[in-house]
Design a protein around this motif. Sequence first.
Motif, PDB file in Angstrom:
ATOM      1  N   LEU A  34      27.066 141.231  81.051  1.00  0.00           N
ATOM      2  CA  LEU A  34      26.967 142.165  79.751  1.00  0.00           C
ATOM      3  C   LEU A  34      28.480 142.820  79.310  1.00  0.00           C
ATOM      4  O   LEU A  34      28.436 142.882  78.198  1.00  0.00           O
ATOM      5  N   MET A  35      29.231 143.118  80.381  1.00  0.00           N
ATOM      6  CA  MET A  35      30.395 143.441  80.075  1.00  0.00           C
ATOM      7  C   MET A  35      31.227 142.608  79.135  1.00  0.00           C
ATOM      8  O   MET A  35      31.888 142.993  78.191  1.00  0.00           O
ATOM      9  N   VAL A  36      31.251 141.177  79.604  1.00  0.00           N
ATOM     10  CA  VAL A  36      31.708 140.268  78.775  1.00  0.00           C
ATOM     11  C   VAL A  36      31.503 140.070  77.382  1.00  0.00           C
ATOM     12  O   VAL A  36      32.209 140.131  76.330  1.00  0.00           O
ATOM     13  N   GLY A  37      29.970 140.282  77.215  1.00  0.00           N
ATOM     14  CA  GLY A  37      29.302 140.066  76.046  1.00  0.00           C
ATOM     15  C   GLY A  37      29.662 140.877  75.113  1.00  0.00           C
ATOM     16  O   GLY A  37      29.802 140.666  73.869  1.00  0.00           O
ATOM     17  N   MET A 311      16.402 141.881  76.950  1.00  0.00           N
ATOM     18  CA  MET A 311      17.252 140.945  76.763  1.00  0.00           C
ATOM     19  C   MET A 311      17.481 140.968  75.183  1.00  0.00           C
ATOM     20  O   MET A 311      18.474 140.846  74.827  1.00  0.00           O
ATOM     21  N   ASP A 312      16.437 140.780  74.460  1.00  0.00           N
ATOM     22  CA  ASP A 312      16.412 140.495  73.017  1.00  0.00           C
ATOM     23  C   ASP A 312      17.081 141.546  72.250  1.00  0.00           C
ATOM     24  O   ASP A 312      17.840 141.590  71.474  1.00  0.00           O
ATOM     25  N   VAL A 313      16.458 142.739  72.329  1.00  0.00           N
ATOM     26  CA  VAL A 313      16.735 143.874  71.623  1.00  0.00           C
ATOM     27  C   VAL A 313      18.277 144.445  71.964  1.00  0.00           C
ATOM     28  O   VAL A 313      18.850 144.963  71.059  1.00  0.00           O
ATOM     29  N   LEU A 314      18.543 144.788  73.430  1.00  0.00           N
ATOM     30  CA  LEU A 314      19.722 145.241  73.914  1.00  0.00           C
ATOM     31  C   LEU A 314      20.838 144.508  73.928  1.00  0.00           C
ATOM     32  O   LEU A 314      22.182 145.025  73.986  1.00  0.00           O
ATOM     33  N   TYR A 315      20.784 143.099  73.927  1.00  0.00           N
ATOM     34  CA  TYR A 315      21.720 142.263  74.278  1.00  0.00           C
ATOM     35  C   TYR A 315      22.072 141.163  73.103  1.00  0.00           C
ATOM     36  O   TYR A 315      22.880 141.129  72.324  1.00  0.00           O
ATOM     37  N   LEU A 316      21.039 140.217  72.927  1.00  0.00           N
ATOM     38  CA  LEU A 316      20.940 138.987  72.099  1.00  0.00           C
ATOM     39  C   LEU A 316      21.134 139.401  70.498  1.00  0.00           C
ATOM     40  O   LEU A 316      21.993 138.714  70.053  1.00  0.00           O
ATOM     41  N   PRO A 318      21.720 142.415  69.108  1.00  0.00           N
ATOM     42  CA  PRO A 318      23.141 143.080  68.658  1.00  0.00           C
ATOM     43  C   PRO A 318      24.236 142.082  68.708  1.00  0.00           C
ATOM     44  O   PRO A 318      25.274 142.671  67.829  1.00  0.00           O
ATOM     45  N   LEU A 319      24.469 141.084  69.384  1.00  0.00           N
ATOM     46  CA  LEU A 319      25.727 140.468  69.558  1.00  0.00           C
ATOM     47  C   LEU A 319      25.506 138.999  68.673  1.00  0.00           C
ATOM     48  O   LEU A 319      26.399 138.379  68.874  1.00  0.00           O
ATOM     49  N   GLY A 320      24.435 139.051  67.885  1.00  0.00           N
ATOM     50  CA  GLY A 320      24.382 137.896  66.794  1.00  0.00           C
ATOM     51  C   GLY A 320      23.937 136.692  67.650  1.00  0.00           C
ATOM     52  O   GLY A 320      24.502 135.791  66.828  1.00  0.00           O
ATOM     53  N   SER A 321      23.333 136.491  68.475  1.00  0.00           N
ATOM     54  CA  SER A 321      22.996 135.288  68.950  1.00  0.00           C
ATOM     55  C   SER A 321      21.898 134.678  68.028  1.00  0.00           C
ATOM     56  O   SER A 321      21.346 135.154  67.155  1.00  0.00           O
ATOM     57  N   THR A 322      21.757 133.340  68.295  1.00  0.00           N
ATOM     58  CA  THR A 322      20.955 132.405  67.534  1.00  0.00           C
ATOM     59  C   THR A 322      19.414 132.656  67.852  1.00  0.00           C
ATOM     60  O   THR A 322      19.059 133.024  68.878  1.00  0.00           O
TER      61      THR A 322
END
Length: 409
Positions: A34-37, A311-316, A318-322
């Motif tokens: 998470l930190m790196v992302g 995972m979807d809402v909080l990480y992927l 917001p960081l613009g994953s495909t």
Amino acid sequence: MTVQRSTKFTAVLEHTLVFAGDLLPYGIMFLLTLMVGYGLGLESAAFFSMTYVYVAVVTAVVCGPNLLSLKRRMPVAVSPGAVVAASLSLRAAVICIGAALVIGLLYATKSPLSMISLMLILFVGRLFETAVDGPATSVQYLRGAGEYFFLRLLVFVLICCITGLGSITSSAPTLMRIALSYLVGSAVGFFVTLTISRHLLFPISGVKEETRAQASEFGKFFLATVLFLAASRLHPMIIHFFSGHKAAGQFAMVQNLFSVVAVAAGGVAGLFFWSRNREVTQKSSAGIPWRWLAGAIPGGLALGAASGAAMDVLYLRPLGSTTEVRTVAWLLCASTPFLIIQAILSNQLVLQKRDREMLTLSALSAAAGLLLITLLVYKFGLFGAALSVSASAIFSTLLGIFIMHRAHE
């Protein structure tokens, strides 16, 4: 009846505390991902995760069997300090050999030097982090599950805080900076653990004899661990072969996030084990636990859905994953019920002390898992890798049911 219920509750509570303590190290890698992302973006998180795959494979092959032998020998040890010292020396020697082989192979194949240097730091940090197992296990057996959990929690907080501070205080955070902060945090956590448990470890006597004994115990668990890893941690390497480094890193990143969910699924099976292990007989533990298997389906679906949404809402997102990566995350989370069922059946075989059947189940599941991973990745790429997790667990479940049914005909 009240006394029996109280005893059973105490046993389940103790197992829960130990399991929660064992789960915390997985949380460290989860938070690092998470930190790196969040700090450097998804591309850096994927590179970091792919690098850690090699570290995870080597250390898991060593640390899993080492921890099992440690916990098996600690309750009857004349010198707990000798058990811990032998464990540390054995772990350090084997991890160093494995790290040298992996780094040498990557260097020979002209892998990026940035990956090799980052991996070296992660290996040293991981060695310090896992070295906590020995002293912490002495606390578990000599002081109780509660103190063991709080010690693990203290180490977890120290590593996360030092890693976070090292990254935040840097004017330009980099992967190397985060990895070095993790190394410092792991070293501090290890020495704090030694300080807290030092009065339990002395005097230390018979280290050579204990090292030989633990090496023998280590060998017993090594094969089963290798088989498990073959079906659970090699996805990124196979993806790398077919689809390239970028796709492998993306899957490794999602797999790092999902690992906490997978371990939690195993914890459900552990609670099943301990709830049936109180005053149980071979007859009463025989048979297939259909009620538990049925309950694992809605429970696993709920756990998987909550994890996928988080995972979807909080990480992927917001960081613009495909869309592809987000779908892979959901497919992995959908495998949670099958992972719980698989773990319940494995624990049932452990409860019945059917070691040969357990090893047979592990070997056949690993072979089928590798075949499924390879075929599905070749045909469907990342989607195939995610689907192979469920497919492998379903195969293992059907095989486990067959083995247990045949054993009790």
